[in-house]
Design a protein around this motif. Structure first.
Motif, PDB file in Angstrom:
ATOM      1  N   ALA A  90      30.087  43.390  23.791  1.00  0.00           N
ATOM      2  CA  ALA A  90      30.648  42.039  23.759  1.00  0.00           C
ATOM      3  C   ALA A  90      32.130  42.086  23.414  1.00  0.00           C
ATOM      4  O   ALA A  90      32.944  41.362  23.995  1.00  0.00           O
ATOM      5  CB  ALA A  90      29.890  41.189  22.743  1.00  0.00           C
ATOM      6  N   GLY A  91      32.498  42.953  22.468  1.00  0.00           N
ATOM      7  CA  GLY A  91      33.915  43.097  22.095  1.00  0.00           C
ATOM      8  C   GLY A  91      34.759  43.579  23.256  1.00  0.00           C
ATOM      9  O   GLY A  91      35.877  43.089  23.481  1.00  0.00           O
ATOM     10  N   VAL A  92      34.244  44.531  24.010  1.00  0.00           N
ATOM     11  CA  VAL A  92      34.979  45.038  25.171  1.00  0.00           C
ATOM     12  C   VAL A  92      35.165  43.931  26.207  1.00  0.00           C
ATOM     13  O   VAL A  92      36.252  43.747  26.756  1.00  0.00           O
ATOM     14  CB  VAL A  92      34.246  46.257  25.781  1.00  0.00           C
ATOM     15  CG1 VAL A  92      34.824  46.622  27.140  1.00  0.00           C
ATOM     16  CG2 VAL A  92      34.326  47.440  24.836  1.00  0.00           C
ATOM     17  N   ILE A  93      34.119  43.185  26.477  1.00  0.00           N
ATOM     18  CA  ILE A  93      34.197  42.096  27.461  1.00  0.00           C
ATOM     19  C   ILE A  93      35.199  41.037  27.002  1.00  0.00           C
ATOM     20  O   ILE A  93      36.046  40.577  27.777  1.00  0.00           O
ATOM     21  CB  ILE A  93      32.805  41.483  27.696  1.00  0.00           C
ATOM     22  CG1 ILE A  93      31.915  42.488  28.436  1.00  0.00           C
ATOM     23  CG2 ILE A  93      32.924  40.180  28.473  1.00  0.00           C
ATOM     24  CD1 ILE A  93      30.469  42.089  28.550  1.00  0.00           C
ATOM     25  N   ILE A  94      35.138  40.666  25.729  1.00  0.00           N
ATOM     26  CA  ILE A  94      36.082  39.671  25.200  1.00  0.00           C
ATOM     27  C   ILE A  94      37.510  40.192  25.316  1.00  0.00           C
ATOM     28  O   ILE A  94      38.427  39.449  25.696  1.00  0.00           O
ATOM     29  CB  ILE A  94      35.717  39.319  23.739  1.00  0.00           C
ATOM     30  CG1 ILE A  94      34.412  38.524  23.722  1.00  0.00           C
ATOM     31  CG2 ILE A  94      36.838  38.554  23.066  1.00  0.00           C
ATOM     32  CD1 ILE A  94      33.841  38.310  22.341  1.00  0.00           C
TER      33      ILE A  94
END
Length: 52
Positions: free
Chosen positions: A9-13
């Motif tokens: 999720a952090g990478v996508i954000i």
């Protein structure tokens, strides 16, 4: 395995945020370019600075 979801999720954000920043800079450059072109052509008013 929850930490993988958090990392994903952090990478996508981060990707979405960086993409938005780059797109914003591109739009700002385009806006500045159009503004300069408009000023060269005499701006929004009827007076043309090259004919004064």
């Amino acid at each position: 395995m929850w930490f993988l979801e958090v990392i994903g999720a952090g990478v996508i954000i981060a990707i979405v945020f960086i993409g938005g920043v780059l797109q914003g800079e591109s739009q700002e450059r385009e806006h500045q370019r159009n503004k300069r072109r408009l000023e060269r052509m005499g701006g929004m008013s009827n007076e043309n600075k090259y004919w004064r």
